[in-house]
Design an enzyme around this catalytic site. Structure first.
Site, mmCIF file in Angstrom:
data_model
loop_
_atom_site.group_PDB
_atom_site.id
_atom_site.type_symbol
_atom_site.label_atom_id
_atom_site.label_comp_id
_atom_site.label_asym_id
_atom_site.label_seq_id
_atom_site.Cartn_x
_atom_site.Cartn_y
_atom_site.Cartn_z
ATOM 1 N N TYR A 54 10.651 -13.659 -1.774
ATOM 2 C CA TYR A 54 11.287 -12.876 -0.716
ATOM 3 C C TYR A 54 12.262 -13.763 0.048
ATOM 4 C CZ TYR A 54 7.489 -9.472 -1.434
ATOM 5 O OH TYR A 54 6.607 -8.571 -1.961
ATOM 6 N N HIS A 124 2.322 -12.114 -9.099
ATOM 7 C CA HIS A 124 3.261 -11.089 -8.631
ATOM 8 C C HIS A 124 3.581 -10.073 -9.726
ATOM 9 C CE1 HIS A 124 6.820 -10.517 -5.614
ATOM 10 N NE2 HIS A 124 6.304 -9.381 -5.985
ATOM 11 N N SER A 203 5.431 -0.298 0.120
ATOM 12 C CA SER A 203 6.386 0.805 0.307
ATOM 13 C C SER A 203 5.678 2.107 0.679
ATOM 14 C CB SER A 203 7.248 1.003 -0.948
ATOM 15 O OG SER A 203 8.043 -0.137 -1.187
ATOM 16 N N PRO A 204 4.741 2.077 1.628
ATOM 17 C CA PRO A 204 4.008 3.301 1.975
ATOM 18 C C PRO A 204 4.848 4.327 2.716
ATOM 19 C CG PRO A 204 3.417 1.553 3.487
ATOM 20 C CD PRO A 204 4.283 0.927 2.425
ATOM 21 N N GLY A 206 8.000 4.843 1.659
ATOM 22 C CA GLY A 206 9.018 5.218 0.687
ATOM 23 C C GLY A 206 10.360 4.552 0.847
ATOM 24 N N ARG A 207 10.387 3.268 1.211
ATOM 25 C CA ARG A 207 11.646 2.544 1.401
ATOM 26 C C ARG A 207 12.546 3.294 2.382
ATOM 27 N NH1 ARG A 207 11.008 -1.143 -2.796
ATOM 28 N NH2 ARG A 207 9.961 -0.336 -4.633
#
Length: 330
Positions: A54, A124, A203-204, A206-207
């Site tokens: 990241y 990952h 991503s809960p 949804g981005r």
């Protein structure tokens, strides 16, 4: 704050997805990231989930400087990081779970984080030509060395989890899971529950689609990931925004932000689900916390499912080149 268990450690049900501490979805700075971490500490959010890739280590460095500036903070947070994604000489993505590589990458992460261990270390992505038992053994030896407290995998199939867990207990599996990505319900969420493994949902929201302020079209078109992602390309993006209008109306009717209701839904799918949304602002973070503290009734869950039934979302969750590494299992 509700809690969950990861590898024998009690953590907050809501965590921080620290990809947002890099510029992946938009420009940010260390001060803003530290402000989110400060607020998390105030409200009892203890799980921080990052990765060596990241921002090419930037996310870990930001967490490390926050830990250094806050005496005692390391003892109150549960830190997870990941390794296993590399690049070849041409810049193509390569998955590498070799023992020497994984340990070297964890050592580098520990230096950036300024700690002698992480609480959870994931592969990952799983290297397809290595047996998962072998990779679990590699990670397990890092537990024996004291460099991590528990092991995990990201984006693996239920069958892979079972094989890995036969070699070493798997504390967590990280997978995209939200109202618009329901694939984990095809065996993964069930297998995690059976094996005592946490399902860490990234991503809960949804981005941004499952929020009151989805990323605008102009920013999508300049973002290397979103600009080619099928859910954000036209016409799918317009269809998705229209499909979500009734859900936003339901959230408002319930006195919640859209993001809060999305978080509440995810945490009600199992007491082994940990949600790790990312954010660059304290204001949005407070919405996420409100969702984690919201109790939904069976009637609430049924209303949500009626508005957003399985399969409502337009477009695959990844473009073809973004599918390098994640396992499909349906």
């Amino acid at each position: 704050m509700k809690t969950r268990m990861i590898g024998g450690a009690e953590v907050s049900a809501l965590g921080i997805g620290a990809m947002s501490f890099s510029d992946f979805y938009g420009e940010t700075c260390e001060a803003d990231s530290h402000a989110v971490l400060d607020r998390a500490r105030e409200v009892g959010v203890t799980h921080i989930d990052t990765s060596n890739i990241y921002g090419a280590g930037r996310s870990e460095t930001v967490i490390g400087t926050w830990l250094a500036a806050n005496s005692g903070a390391r003892d109150t947070v549960h830190i997870a990081t990941k390794a296993g994604i590399s690049s070849d000489a041409h810049g193509n993505r390569v998955i590498d779970n070799a023992p020497d590589y994984m340990e070297a990458q964890l050592d580098a992460s520990l230096r950036r984080l300024g700690t002698d261990h992480v609480d959870l270390f994931y592969a990952h992505r799983h290297q397809a030509d290595l047996p998962p038992e072998e990779v679990a053994g590699t990670l397990g030896r890092l537990v024996e060395k004291g460099k991590c407290r528990a092991i995990g995998f990201s984006e693996i199939a239920p069958s892979t989890l079972r094989r890995a867990a036969s070699e070493h207990p798997v504390g967590a599996v990280q997978s995209e899971y939200s109202l618009q990505t329901r694939a984990p319900e095809l065996g993964l969420i069930q297998t995690c529950a059976e094996l005592g493994t946490a399902l860490v949902a990234f991503s809960p929201v949804g981005r941004s689609l499952l929020t009151d302020s989805p990323i605008p079209r102009a920013r999508i078109e300049t973002n290397p990931f979103l600009s080619v992602n099928p859910r954000f390309t036209l016409p799918n993006h317009d269809f998705n925004l229209a499909a979500l209008a009734p859900f936003r109306a339901l959230a408002a009717q319930m006195g919640l932000s859209t993001a809060a209701l999305a978080i509440a839904w995810g945490l009600h799918k199992g007491d082994h689900v940990v949600s790790i949304p990312g954010t660059r602002s304290v204001g949005h973070f407070d919405e996420l916390v409100a969702g984690a503290n919201t109790d939904l009734t069976p009637q609430d869950m049924a209303r949500i499912e009626q508005i957003l039934p399985v399969g409502w979302c337009h477009g695959d969750r990844y473009a073809s080149n973004q599918w390098v590494g994640p396992q499909n299992y349906c």
